[in-house]
Design a protein around this motif. Structure first.
Motif, PDB file in Angstrom:
ATOM      1  N   ASP A  34       0.840  -1.206   0.000  1.00 41.11           N
ATOM      2  CA  ASP A  34       0.000   0.000   0.000  1.00 41.11           C
ATOM      3  C   ASP A  34       0.874   1.254   0.000  1.00 41.11           C
ATOM      4  OD1 ASP A  34      -2.447  -1.275   0.034  1.00 41.11           O
ATOM      5  OD2 ASP A  34      -2.885  -0.865   2.156  1.00 41.11           O
ATOM      6  N   ALA A  35       0.379   2.291  -0.665  1.00 36.55           N
ATOM      7  CA  ALA A  35       0.978   3.615  -0.524  1.00 36.55           C
ATOM      8  C   ALA A  35       0.414   4.260   0.736  1.00 36.55           C
ATOM      9  CB  ALA A  35       0.653   4.467  -1.743  1.00 36.55           C
ATOM     10  N   ILE A  36       1.238   5.062   1.413  1.00 35.26           N
ATOM     11  CA  ILE A  36       0.779   5.791   2.601  1.00 35.26           C
ATOM     12  C   ILE A  36       0.552   7.242   2.197  1.00 35.26           C
ATOM     13  CG2 ILE A  36       1.308   6.480   4.962  1.00 35.26           C
ATOM     14  CD1 ILE A  36       3.144   3.993   5.111  1.00 35.26           C
ATOM     15  N   ALA A  86       6.453   0.108   7.826  1.00 37.38           N
ATOM     16  CA  ALA A  86       6.332   1.183   6.848  1.00 37.38           C
ATOM     17  C   ALA A  86       7.693   1.810   6.590  1.00 37.38           C
ATOM     18  CB  ALA A  86       5.357   2.244   7.347  1.00 37.38           C
ATOM     19  N   GLU A  87       7.851   2.282   5.380  1.00 37.72           N
ATOM     20  CA  GLU A  87       9.034   3.027   4.990  1.00 37.72           C
ATOM     21  C   GLU A  87       8.564   4.422   4.618  1.00 37.72           C
ATOM     22  OE1 GLU A  87      11.948   0.279   2.739  1.00 37.72           O
ATOM     23  OE2 GLU A  87      11.612   2.031   1.440  1.00 37.72           O
ATOM     24  N   LEU A  88       8.996   5.426   5.358  1.00 37.39           N
ATOM     25  CA  LEU A  88       8.604   6.805   5.070  1.00 37.39           C
ATOM     26  C   LEU A  88       9.795   7.530   4.452  1.00 37.39           C
ATOM     27  CD1 LEU A  88       6.746   7.755   8.394  1.00 37.39           C
ATOM     28  CD2 LEU A  88       5.824   6.674   6.322  1.00 37.39           C
ATOM     29  N   PRO A 120      -3.994   0.971  -2.053  1.00 41.90           N
ATOM     30  CA  PRO A 120      -3.241   0.495  -3.210  1.00 41.90           C
ATOM     31  C   PRO A 120      -2.676   1.701  -3.965  1.00 41.90           C
ATOM     32  CG  PRO A 120      -5.367  -0.621  -3.061  1.00 41.90           C
ATOM     33  CD  PRO A 120      -5.368   0.458  -2.029  1.00 41.90           C
ATOM     34  N   PRO A 121      -1.420   1.629  -4.466  1.00 40.26           N
ATOM     35  CA  PRO A 121      -0.764   2.797  -5.077  1.00 40.26           C
ATOM     36  C   PRO A 121      -1.630   3.467  -6.154  1.00 40.26           C
ATOM     37  CG  PRO A 121       0.815   1.010  -4.821  1.00 40.26           C
ATOM     38  CD  PRO A 121      -0.511   0.468  -4.384  1.00 40.26           C
ATOM     39  N   ARG A 122      -2.323   2.659  -6.987  1.00 39.34           N
ATOM     40  CA  ARG A 122      -3.147   3.236  -8.046  1.00 39.34           C
ATOM     41  C   ARG A 122      -4.266   4.090  -7.465  1.00 39.34           C
ATOM     42  NH1 ARG A 122      -7.582   1.997  -9.636  1.00 39.34           N
ATOM     43  NH2 ARG A 122      -7.575  -0.007  -8.536  1.00 39.34           N
ATOM     44  N   VAL A 123      -4.914   3.587  -6.410  1.00 40.45           N
ATOM     45  CA  VAL A 123      -5.993   4.330  -5.762  1.00 40.45           C
ATOM     46  C   VAL A 123      -5.433   5.604  -5.120  1.00 40.45           C
ATOM     47  CG1 VAL A 123      -7.844   4.239  -4.045  1.00 40.45           C
ATOM     48  CG2 VAL A 123      -7.233   2.167  -5.324  1.00 40.45           C
ATOM     49  N   ALA A 124      -4.249   5.484  -4.506  1.00 44.76           N
ATOM     50  CA  ALA A 124      -3.630   6.650  -3.871  1.00 44.76           C
ATOM     51  C   ALA A 124      -3.363   7.746  -4.895  1.00 44.76           C
ATOM     52  CB  ALA A 124      -2.328   6.234  -3.177  1.00 44.76           C
ATOM     53  N   VAL A 132       3.721   9.674   1.325  1.00 43.47           N
ATOM     54  CA  VAL A 132       4.943   9.799   2.130  1.00 43.47           C
ATOM     55  C   VAL A 132       5.732   8.505   2.214  1.00 43.47           C
ATOM     56  CG1 VAL A 132       4.061  11.660   3.569  1.00 43.47           C
ATOM     57  CG2 VAL A 132       3.729   9.284   4.296  1.00 43.47           C
ATOM     58  N   GLY A 133       5.177   7.405   1.725  1.00 40.78           N
ATOM     59  CA  GLY A 133       5.921   6.156   1.837  1.00 40.78           C
ATOM     60  C   GLY A 133       5.054   4.979   1.476  1.00 40.78           C
ATOM     61  N   LYS A 134       5.487   3.782   1.916  1.00 40.73           N
ATOM     62  CA  LYS A 134       4.762   2.569   1.566  1.00 40.73           C
ATOM     63  C   LYS A 134       4.789   1.576   2.717  1.00 40.73           C
ATOM     64  CE  LYS A 134       8.861   0.527  -0.546  1.00 40.73           C
ATOM     65  NZ  LYS A 134       9.609   0.294  -1.772  1.00 40.73           N
ATOM     66  N   VAL A 135       3.843   0.641   2.649  1.00 39.11           N
ATOM     67  CA  VAL A 135       3.733  -0.393   3.666  1.00 39.11           C
ATOM     68  C   VAL A 135       4.653  -1.552   3.292  1.00 39.11           C
ATOM     69  CG1 VAL A 135       2.158  -2.027   4.782  1.00 39.11           C
ATOM     70  CG2 VAL A 135       1.374   0.281   4.208  1.00 39.11           C
TER      71      VAL A 135
END
Lengths: 346, 346
Positions: A158-160, A251-253, A290-294, A312-315
């Protein structure tokens, strides 16, 4: 053992034993109704907050009207964090006898003004004597159970996405506590940060855009997406850490993508970073999608002229929260809950 | 002007301007739902209470377990007073850092024990720092909208039915504050009065019996009867006065039929009368019903072995509340709200 020694998280864990499983952990609770009271397309969401003079507000930093606005906005933000829209709220007031009537009326005016903007009305309350001014707010909202946002639903990959700037509310508090700090600032910056602190905005606009986006997605036969999220009332770092803990992920920010107001960065340098991560009370949303939705949501928020949002980052699967500088100028940091605000620490 | 000068009733009137009309005035609020969320056979009822250390409880009179029980019982009693049954509640806790963890856990155990007996579960809460121990409870219940009990529905000619004894809770408080007063009492009396204070019982048994009675009446093609009522949390006199004011009627109460525990009368003489009328916190029900329904309810409560109920008087058109001695030994008294407990008076 007293609660200061046990700490807030420890006490919360002990008290969970008294509540139905799964009920504690989100910004608000989705009510399970008994026989005959199920709601087919709408579930009832409930959230409650206690606000205490000198702990959550003070005459020094918050005029009565803003006390009422903030109290309601904080509760409505918890509804938004579940994807819900507001219906009603109750207000319990504990007051010393020497409280000016005008103060009480202005608090109510602030509450009513916030409700008029975002929906819901005051449907009940209690009025008691207390040695310290205390507000107890309980808010109800409704949500389509298929679209409810929970902390525990973050997926690896997931995108954050974070809405708005973070740290502005804490900067506003600083300027209210130490007016001399703001003497040489541009009034437009000073006023924006103070406004962020006194009049936070629950992000129903984002929930609305997200709902439209997901409805389009669902009608294109992709089904509803599961979205994780919460509000950033206790700070951006706390929100990401809580989401990761509830979802058993990490998470990676990206340090370079932290949502810091450029003027804040310019004015307060290192403190801006600390306030962004740990300041709290910005009442923005932190969503895992999901990155596309973000990316679609980012585009839609720009389209409707909303204030900014940032990815800001991803899961990640590894259950820790890393703050990484992609340009490798800063060493990677591991964020921890203990660095954030501790309610019983002082 | 401060709130002590304005008084509780005056402040309540000012704050009603901020709420939808008709929402304030009952023990709880019946929620009006927006589009798509109407409930056909069940309406949502909500009530909220704030309880403050040294105002509503103290270590001297109320062990932690009883603090939790009473807090929940008081809220459930407000649901019963609307004719509703419990679904769920939220708990906001404001605590000083030196509060023993055991105290908090025992409060929760008391709440959970009360819920286990009468229904409902804890679905959410908030935990904050406060200089004074504070509990904020919001309870939700459901009621058939046709059977909702409101304060404003008393009709001239109605019988006024009161459940249980009144004054026992106040007597229990007296014994807890001044243990020497109880030295020469029978333990069975002393324990009963202390129990009344520490572990009040919301009267869902009465609501259940009333519901059965009205269902029989309705099926006999007489339609639902409209019942007025509230609980006696602020005293019997206050309940009758509030009912009369909301319904724009008056009442005649019979001095000889006041629901005073005979042992209380014997032990405390004149104070028993004062405590019956103004003591408060008995959490019994005060109902205004057609005389025939009142008598049927009395018979049914005896049938199911419930603790007693009494018809104490009747609703009259003249808007005042009279306390009359049918044997004319005592002069008629006019009861007034001002004699009752004033929240901001001290």
């Amino acid at each position: 053992v007293n609660i200061k020694e046990l700490g807030e998280q420890g006490l919360l864990q002990r008290l969970q034993a008294f509540c139905p499983p799964g009920m504690i952990g989100d910004d608000a609770a989705m009510l399970a109704f008994p026989q005959g009271l199920e709601l087919p397309e709408s579930s009832l969401i409930v959230t409650t907050d206690l606000l205490v003079d000198q702990v959550h507000f003070s005459d020094r930093t918050t005029p009565a009207h803003a006390v009422g606005w903030r109290a309601v906005a904080a509760n409505l933000s918890d509804l938004a964090a579940m994807g819900a829209t507001p219906i009603a709220l109750t207000v319990g007031l504990g007051l010393p006898g020497d409280t000016p009537v005008a103060w009480v009326e202005q608090v109510y005016q602030g509450m009513v003004d916030c409700l008029a903007k975002f929906g819901g009305q005051i449907v009940g309350g209690d009025l008691v004597r207390s040695p310290v001014r205390t507000l107890a707010i309980t808010a109800f909202g409704q949500v389509d159970p298929a679209a409810v946002i929970r902390r525990s639903q973050a997926q690896v990959g997931d995108a954050i996405l974070v809405t708005g700037y973070h740290g502005n509310s804490r900067a506003g508090l600083e300027l209210l506590l130490h007016p001399e700090v703001g003497q040489h600032l541009l009034p437009v910056d000073r006023d924006r940060w103070i406004q962020s602190h006194q009049y936070p905005i629950p992000r129903f606009d984002v929930i609305h855009s997200l709902g439209q986006l997901l409805a389009i997605g669902a009608s294109a036969c992709q089904g509803w997406q599961t979205i994780a999220g919460m509000d950033s009332s206790d700070g951006l770092a706390d929100a990401v850490l809580q989401l990761c803990r509830a979802s058993r992920v990490g998470a990676e920010l990206s340090y370079r993508h932290l949502p810091i107001d450029p003027a804040l960065q310019h004015t307060f340098a290192n403190r801006a970073l600390e306030w962004c991560l740990y300041g709290g009370e910005d009442f923005e949303l932190v969503l895992c999608l999901p990155p596309r939705v973000a990316h679609d949501l980012l585009a839609r928020l720009i389209e409707v002229g909303s204030t900014g949002a940032t990815i800001v980052g991803k899961v990640i699967p590894d259950p820790q929260v890393l703050l990484i500088d992609t340009q490798q100028q800063w060493p990677t940091q591991i964020l921890r809950l203990e660095q954030g605000f501790q309610h019983f620490a002082t």
